[in-house]
Write an enzyme that holds these catalytic residues in place. Structure first.
Site, PDB file in Angstrom:
ATOM      1  N   LYS A   8      88.127  66.710  59.227  1.00 18.64           N
ATOM      2  CA  LYS A   8      88.136  65.683  61.027  1.00 18.64           C
ATOM      3  C   LYS A   8      87.063  65.967  61.976  1.00 18.64           C
ATOM      4  CE  LYS A   8      91.662  63.169  58.206  1.00 18.64           C
ATOM      5  NZ  LYS A   8      92.157  64.221  57.485  1.00 18.64           N
ATOM      6  N   GLU A  30      95.683  58.544  66.180  1.00 22.38           N
ATOM      7  CA  GLU A  30      96.427  57.879  65.757  1.00 22.38           C
ATOM      8  C   GLU A  30      96.445  59.593  64.694  1.00 22.38           C
ATOM      9  OE1 GLU A  30      93.726  56.827  64.912  1.00 22.38           O
ATOM     10  OE2 GLU A  30      93.722  57.603  62.818  1.00 22.38           O
ATOM     11  N   SER A 296      88.173  69.286  50.691  1.00 24.62           N
ATOM     12  CA  SER A 296      88.485  68.515  51.981  1.00 24.62           C
ATOM     13  C   SER A 296      89.226  69.090  53.734  1.00 24.62           C
ATOM     14  CB  SER A 296      89.629  67.201  51.556  1.00 24.62           C
ATOM     15  OG  SER A 296      89.883  67.028  51.403  1.00 24.62           O
TER      16      SER A 296
HETATM   17  C1  LIG Z   1      93.021  63.715  56.711  1.00 25.51           C
HETATM   18  C2  LIG Z   1      93.204  64.190  55.151  1.00 25.51           C
HETATM   19  C3  LIG Z   1      92.691  63.319  54.194  1.00 25.51           C
HETATM   20  C4  LIG Z   1      92.133  62.004  53.566  1.00 25.51           C
HETATM   21  O1  LIG Z   1      91.709  61.877  54.342  1.00 25.51           O
HETATM   22  P1  LIG Z   1      90.187  61.531  54.018  1.00 25.51           P
HETATM   23  O2  LIG Z   1      89.471  59.570  55.330  1.00 25.51           O
HETATM   24  O3  LIG Z   1      90.054  59.859  52.800  1.00 25.51           O
HETATM   25  O4  LIG Z   1      89.167  62.215  53.894  1.00 25.51           O
HETATM   26  C5  LIG Z   1      91.919  64.192  53.001  1.00 25.51           C
HETATM   27  N1  LIG Z   1      92.459  66.034  52.944  1.00 25.51           N
HETATM   28  C6  LIG Z   1      92.245  66.596  53.639  1.00 25.51           C
HETATM   29  C7  LIG Z   1      92.437  67.877  54.189  1.00 25.51           C
HETATM   30  C8  LIG Z   1      92.734  65.630  54.855  1.00 25.51           C
HETATM   31  O5  LIG Z   1      93.067  66.489  55.861  1.00 25.51           O
END
Ligand SMILES: *Cc1c(COP(=O)(O)O)cnc(C)c1O
Length: 313
Positions: A8, A30, A296
Site C-alpha cells: 500500500k 478509506e 503482498s
Molecule cells: C490491501 C491488501 C490486499 C488487497 O488489495 P489489492 O488492491 O487487491 O492488492 C492484499 N494483500 C495485502 C497484504 C493488503 O494489505
C-alpha cells in the site's frame, strides 16, 4: 516486507506527492483491514498534512491494532455506520466527504478501483513491483520474463503492480487468486469474478457482486483486505478476454497455506497473501517453469487470527 507491512505504501507515497503538487491541505482515505489507512496516515505524518480515515464500524472493532497505529500517527479515524459497516461503506463515506470538500481535499484511494483516473494511477504507482520483479529475475535467472505470475486480488492493486510491466508480454501467464470465503457456492464468498456481473460501483464499470436490482451483495472473506464486492476494471477486462486465469482459495485453504509458508520459508504472510500461496497446492506447473508469486504483505496484523487457529495447523 515494505514499511507499514504491505504494498500500500507504494501508492500512498505517489499520491501524497500528487496532493502536494495539487496544493491540497487535507487528505481523506478509506480502509478495510487498516493497511491502507496506516499507509496513508504514515505519509501524512511524513509530510505534515491533516489525515482523516473512514473505516467501517465493524472493521474498527476487528482490526484494533491498525486503528491504534493510525491514531498514533496523528490521523483521525471516522467510523462508517451505514450498510454492513465495512470497506464498501467506508468508501461511500470517503466519496461523500470528497464531494463536500472539493477545494482543499485529496482522496487517496487504496486500490485500482473508483472513478478514473484512480484505477490507472494506482496501477502506475504499484508498477514499481513488476519493475523490481524484472530486475530481480534478471539477477536470479538471467532473463526478465517469467512463465507465470501469481497474485491475490481484493481490489487488485498488488496484482496490477505485479503484472504491469508484463501486460504486453504474451508469454507471461497471469494467475489471479480471489477469496472464496467459506466456498463459492455458499452465501459467504468474495470471489467477484465468478459471482459478479457487469455493473457500476464507486465510479467504475466492472464486475461486481449484485442482486437483480443492482443492490450490492455483501462479500465475505476471513481476510478484511479481500472482501470488496468489486474488482478493478483492468482485472475484469483481463479475465473477460481470457488474458488472465482466475482461481479462488477458501478461508481454510488460505490458513493452511499461511502456516505452510511460515514453516517452510520463515515468512509469516498476510492472510490476503496466503490466498495466492494456497493455489500452489492445486495448480500444477512444469519443472522448469519460472513462477513469480507476489507476497503482498506480512502477517503481523493477522496474528490474532493465526493464534486462534494454531491448534489446528
Ligand atoms: C490491501 C491488501 C490486499 C488487497 O488489495 P489489492 O488492491 O487487491 O492488492 C492484499 N494483500 C495485502 C497484504 C493488503 O494489505
Amino acid at each position: 516486507m515494505c514499511h507499514t507491512g504491505a504494498h500500500k505504501i507504494n501508492n500512498t507515497i505517489g499520491q501524497i506527492l500528487l496532493a502536494e503538487r495539487l496544493g491540497k491541505t487535507r487528505i481523506i482515505a478509506e480502509t478495510g483491514a487498516g493497511q491502507h489507512g496506516v499507509a496513508t496516515a504514515t505519509v501524512c505524518a511524513l509530510r505534515g498534512i491533516e489525515c482523516i480515515v473512514y473505516m467501517g464500524e465493524v472493521d474498527i472493532k476487528r482490526q484494533a491494532p491498525n486503528v491504534a497505529r493510525m491514531k498514533m500517527l496523528g490521523a483521525e479515524v471516522r467510523p462508517a455506520k451505514s450498510g454492513s459497516r465495512t470497506l464498501k461503506d467506508a468508501t461511500n463515506e470517503a466519496i461523500r466527504d470528497w464531494i463536500d470538500n472539493p477545494i482543499d481535499t485529496h482522496y487517496i484511494i487504496g486500490s485500482v478501483v473508483g472513478p478514473h483516473p484512480y484505477p490507472d494511477m494506482v496501477a502506475r504507482f504499484q508498477a514499481i513491483i513488476s519493475k523490481e520483479i524484472r530486475m530481480q529475475l534478471k539477477e536470479q535467472t538471467g532473463q526478465e520474463i517469467p512463465d507465470h505470475i501469481i497474485a491475490c486480488v481484493g481490489g487488485g492493486s498488488n496484482a496490477a503492480g505485479a503484472l504491469y510491466h508484463f501486460l504486453n508480454e504474451d508469454d507471461v501467464n497471469f494467475i489471479l487468486v480471489e477469496a472464496a470465503g467459506k466456498g463459492i457456492d455458499t452465501d459467504h464468498s468474495a470471489a467477484t469474478s465468478v459471482l459478479g456481473t457487469h455493473g457500476v460501483i464507486h465510479g467504475s464499470m466492472t464486475l461486481l457482486m449484485q442482486d437483480e436490482d443492482g443492490q450490492i451483495i455483501e462479500p465475505y472473506s476471513i481476510s478484511a483486505g479481500l472482501d470488496y464486492p468489486g474488482i478493478g476494471p483492468l482485472h475484469a477486462h483481463l479475465i473477460k478476454t481470457g488474458r488472465a486465469e482466475v482461481h479462488s482459495a477458501t478461508d481454510a485453504e488460505a490458513l493452511k497455506a499461511a502456516f505452510e509458508l511460515t514453516r517452510t520459508e520463515g515468512i509469516i504472510p498476510a492472510l490476503e497473501t496466503a490466498h495466492a500461496f494456497a493455489i500452489l497446492n492445486e495448480r500444477k506447473f512444469e519443472n522448469d517453469d519460472v513462477v513469480v508469486i507476489n507476497l503482498s504483505g506480512r502477517g503481523d496484523k493477522d496474528l490474532a487470527t493465526y493464534i486462534s487457529h494454531l491448534d489446528r495447523y
